[in-house]
Motif scaffolding. Structure first.
Motif, short mmCIF file in Angstrom:
data_model
loop_
_atom_site.label_atom_id
_atom_site.label_comp_id
_atom_site.label_asym_id
_atom_site.label_seq_id
_atom_site.Cartn_x
_atom_site.Cartn_y
_atom_site.Cartn_z
N HIS A 173 0.66 -1.24 -0.09
CA HIS A 173 -0.13 0.01 -0.24
C HIS A 173 0.78 1.32 0.11
CE1 HIS A 173 -3.54 -2.22 1.53
NE2 HIS A 173 -3.51 -2.68 0.23
N VAL A 176 2.07 1.66 -3.60
CA VAL A 176 1.09 2.50 -4.43
C VAL A 176 0.72 4.17 -4.15
CG1 VAL A 176 -1.54 2.46 -4.88
CG2 VAL A 176 -0.28 0.36 -4.64
N LEU A 399 6.75 -2.25 -4.50
CA LEU A 399 5.67 -2.84 -4.88
C LEU A 399 5.94 -4.39 -5.09
CD1 LEU A 399 2.70 -2.45 -5.72
CD2 LEU A 399 3.25 -1.82 -8.04
N CYS A 403 4.58 -7.22 -2.66
CA CYS A 403 3.81 -8.46 -3.07
C CYS A 403 4.34 -9.75 -2.72
CB CYS A 403 3.73 -8.10 -4.58
SG CYS A 403 2.34 -7.23 -5.16
N THR A 406 3.63 -10.31 0.88
CA THR A 406 2.45 -10.79 1.09
C THR A 406 2.08 -12.13 0.31
OG1 THR A 406 2.00 -8.39 0.85
CG2 THR A 406 0.19 -9.76 1.00
N MET B 192 -2.28 -15.40 -6.93
CA MET B 192 -0.78 -14.64 -6.60
C MET B 192 0.46 -14.89 -7.30
SD MET B 192 -1.49 -15.14 -2.44
CE MET B 192 -1.41 -16.88 -2.32
N PHE B 195 -0.38 -12.67 -10.46
CA PHE B 195 -0.48 -11.12 -9.88
C PHE B 195 0.90 -10.55 -9.60
CE2 PHE B 195 -1.04 -7.62 -7.03
CZ PHE B 195 -2.39 -7.08 -7.85
N LEU B 196 1.89 -11.54 -9.20
CA LEU B 196 3.39 -10.95 -8.79
C LEU B 196 3.95 -10.72 -10.25
CD1 LEU B 196 5.71 -10.28 -6.72
CD2 LEU B 196 6.14 -12.66 -7.27
N THR B 199 2.57 -7.71 -12.20
CA THR B 199 3.08 -6.45 -11.41
C THR B 199 4.51 -6.20 -12.08
OG1 THR B 199 1.87 -7.02 -9.50
CG2 THR B 199 3.51 -5.46 -9.35
N ILE B 203 5.72 -3.17 -14.69
CA ILE B 203 6.62 -2.22 -14.02
C ILE B 203 7.74 -2.31 -14.97
CG2 ILE B 203 8.46 -2.20 -12.36
CD1 ILE B 203 6.52 -2.83 -10.04
N TRP B 230 -5.00 -5.91 -13.77
CA TRP B 230 -4.29 -5.74 -12.33
C TRP B 230 -5.42 -5.51 -11.38
CZ3 TRP B 230 -3.15 -2.36 -8.49
CH2 TRP B 230 -2.11 -2.75 -7.54
N TYR B 241 -9.29 -11.88 0.98
CA TYR B 241 -8.64 -11.89 2.44
C TYR B 241 -9.51 -11.00 3.34
CZ TYR B 241 -3.93 -13.44 0.92
OH TYR B 241 -2.83 -14.18 0.59
#
Lengths: 464, 280
Positions: A173, A176, A399, A403, A406, B192, B195-196, B199, B203, B230, B241
């Protein structure tokens, strides 16, 4: 209720709204859905294109809603702002209790673990105290350092790891928020523009993309050379410019830039973005007389009449066009001019450089051909200044790291229960985890299987 | 003379063969076809990798060597490779062939589309100036690992809905699927993973754009669609979650998310933008 209570109630309600995951989900959904419009409707195109495509009424509505530049519209920026506030309030709301949890140590309560994931019970030789001591060494590597608790005649071993990983989500967070901050700084203190510099010349002003306003660089950029090369297939291979930075009267930096390799100086970056040919100021023309068959090469300047030998009148070259279309056909670089015949009659001529015989088709008294001219390129540079980019890049790193923490790391707690049994001891592994139960289930199962292989095989051999 | 196109056409049939065997192993509840399917899937992956490397070598023969990740054909070949690899890896780790039963057909379809569709050219083309960057490899590889994670999540999501929402009798076809809670966790894990990598893919794309065009973000349709994707998965993770969503609702979102992935991959080619070379 007095006024103070009303105010407190309002603040609490607002705090509740802004710290809710429901708001995050709503804002993210709105951002996702509205973003689609801008990919379907072309952005920042000319007004008449929209009028043609959508008609007058629809155009007005879409224009009112800023759909034609929607990613910079007030309502889209408002959604992004809402997301930012939501992130800040959420973190302020939850971070203190998360920090409190992270600061604590493991609760040595066996009942919590008995309700969690459980492996099969194994039988082992030796008293519970002996077995527990052996296991605390054997299981230290896959679990962690143990704390021993005695419960009646049994022994309980507790261990945990990864408590800090509960903070991973706050790293995401925070990242971001850094991205949003970087974007804001860039739009407030940066700019995007372009410069077209002819080979051999210098320039020091940037023309901005959106407003056509100009910004002084504070130093000069000189282009010494531009070159373009092509593959055999005709596809472009490389565009490159040799640039020199002239600051405070001296050359301070020189660099050959290509498409993925810009020049950077004093926080401003110069990117190779396009190129073109500079119209020449003068050229040589060849006049061929139909009557005598003689050809005369004559030099002349654009905009000035050139007398044609044999008294055939004058020719005035007017424009040099890079990509001329003659009756709908692209004929490449072309000189446009006016031929004034001796009788005073004027004819407009188009003279493509590549086809010297083009003017013969006119079947006139005199045929004009373009001879030599100076061919110079200009390089088109995209110029940007973005002081926010380092915030954005820092955000990128956080980020990715956040990630990873997490998603792939978790707070794991273990308990090994050793109770007395007829043959010695009974051992059971327990595990609890804050996420990824399936992974923990596998860890417990595999550790139990491994323990069974390592401790029970000799016993079986004895039985045989 | 052996060439990469031929190798990859053969791999297409190996994948197809493997997919058929996986499905028949499921339908007839037999172990043997599943084993043969697993070995042929591994053989297919090796062949796929060989075809990829061979094409890389061939591009040097043309005088403009580059990693084969520069157009639609090449990306489909790589996509098939990542889907097959991930599904086999999950199958081995969780000791269950069912994941491959649903993912292998996707790898087959991707490669079949690349090899057989007349609209996808398998010609090796030189790199245009904008693609000449060290970021090309990292950007494309991470994006496709992300796509492959989401593709697997999609397969598992469909499996979940089939298992939990259709009436199945005990010992029947549907009851032989993995249990619902296992599928539920697997959706979560693969999303997950995806998603990683998405991301990281976004980037690296942004950093590359900043070095090529001077802006890290320009709301180009492909960029925007990757962001939409995303957002969809970010919403899913938050619902799961923080609001305790699970089961069929999450399975449905994994399907919606994959629609967004597919649009990011193919649909965007019909819109104007900077990524237009993806359609060649």
């Amino acid at each position: 209720m007095n006024k103070k209570q009303v105010e407190k109630g309002l603040v609490d309600t607002l705090w509740g709204v802004f710290s809710s995951v429901r708001l995050s989900v709503i804002v993210l959904t709105l951002l996702a859905v509205t973003s689609i419009f801008g990919t379907v409707i072309p952005q920042n195109a000319a007004a008449n294109l929209y009028l043609e495509r959508y008609g007058e009424a629809a155009y007005r509505v879409l224009h009112f809603l800023d759909i034609f530049d929607m990613y910079h519209s007030w309502w889209f920026q408002f959604l992004i702002l809402l997301l930012g506030i939501n992130l800040v309030i959420c973190s302020m709301d939850r971070l203190p209790s998360a920090l409190k949890i992270v600061g604590r140590t493991q609760r040595l309560n066996p009942e919590n673990y008995r309700r969690a994931l459980k492996g099969e019970t194994l039988k082992m030789e030796g008293s519970p105290a002996e077995v527990a001591e052996g296991l605390s060494l054997r299981l230290k590597a896959p679990m962690a350092t143990f704390t021993l608790v005695e419960e009646g005649e049994g022994q309980l071993l507790f261990a945990e790891k990864g408590r800090w990983t509960r903070l991973g989500v706050y790293v995401v967070h925070g990242a971001v928020l850094l991205l949003l901050a970087g974007g804001l700084i860039g739009s407030l203190f940066g700019y995007e523009g372009y410069m077209n510099i002819t080979e051999g010349q210098s320039d020091q002003t940037v023309i901005l993309n959106n407003s056509n306003a100009t910004v002084p660089l504070g130093f000069q950029i000189r282009c010494d050379d531009f070159a373009v090369s092509f593959y055999d297939t005709g596809a472009p291979k490389e565009y490159r410019s040799d640039l020199v930075v002239v600051d405070e009267g001296g050359e301070v930096l020189s660099k050959r830039i290509v498409v993925n390799d810009p020049l950077r100086y004093k926080g401003i970056s110069f990117y190779q973005s396009n190129y073109g040919t500079v119209p020449p100021e003068s050229a040589s023309f060849v006049f061929t007389s139909k009557a005598s068959g003689m050809s005369y090469p004559v030099d002349g300047n654009f905009g000035k009449p050139i007398p044609i030998p044999e008294g055939l009148g004058t020719f005035t070259p007017l424009h040099f066009i890079n990509n001329y279309k003659f009756r709908g056909h692209a004929v490449g670089a072309t000189v446009l001019g006016v031929l004034k015949k001796k009788g005073g009659e004027e004819v407009r001529l188009a003279l493509p450089i590549k086809s010297p015989k083009f003017d013969r088709m006119r079947r006139g008294e005199v045929t004009v051909t373009v001879g030599e001219f100076e061919n110079r390129y200009y390089t088109g540079l995209q110029v940007t200044k973005d002081p926010g980019v380092w915030f954005v890049y820092t955000g990128f790193i956080f980020l990715i790291v956040g990630c990873y923490i997490t998603f792939f790391m978790s707070h794991q707690g273990f308990m090994v229960e050793v109770t007395p049994d007829t043959s010695g001891s009974a051992v059971t592994l327990y595990g609890s985890v804050n996420k990824n139960r399936l992974g923990m289930e596998m860890v417990i199962r595999r550790l139990t299987e491994k323990l069974e292989r390592e401790t029970r095989i000799p016993e079986r051999q004895v039985v045989k | 003379m052996i060439n990469s196109s031929l190798v990859l056409s053969i791999v297409t049939f190996v994948y197809g063969f493997s997919a058929v065997l996986y499905i028949s192993a499921w339908i007839f509840a037999r172990k043997t076809p599943a084993q043969v399917a697993r070995y042929s899937a591994i053989a297919g992956v090796i062949g796929n990798l060989f075809g990829f490397v061979l094409r890389w070598v061939e591009s040097y023969g043309h005088g403009y060597g580059h990693i084969p990740l520069s157009n639609l054909y090449e990306s489909l070949v790589f996509f098939a490779l990542t889907i097959a690899l991930i599904s086999i890896a999950i199958g081995l780790r969780y000791r269950n062939d069912m994941i491959s039963t649903f993912a292998m057909p996707l790898a087959f379809i991707a490669l079949a589309y690349a090899s057989l569709s007349p609209s996808v050219s398998d010609k090796i083309q030189p790199l245009i100036p904008a693609l000449k960057s060290n970021w090309l490899t990292t950007h494309v590889v991470t994006c496709f690992l992300g796509y492959a994670g989401f593709a697997t999540a999609f397969g598992i999501g469909v499996m979940y809905l089939v298992r939990e929402c259709l009436p199945g009798r005990k010992g029947g076809l549907i009851s032989r699927l993995p249990e619902g809670y296992v599928l539920d966790e697997l959706i979560q894990k693969t999303v997950m993973f995806g998603f990683l990598f998405l991301t990281v893919g976004i980037i690296t794309g942004a950093v590359w754009a900043n070095s090529a065009w001077g802006t890290y973000w320009s709301w180009d349709p492909k960029e925007t669609w990757s962001l939409i994707t995303w957002f969809v998965y970010a919403i899913m993770l938050h619902l799961r979650y923080m609001r305790g969503w699970g089961g069929a609702k999450i399975a449905v979102i994994s399907i919606i998310g994959f629609m967004a992935v597919m649009f990011t991959y193919f649909g965007v080619n019909y819109l104007p933008g900077l990524h237009s070379y993806g359609s060649m």
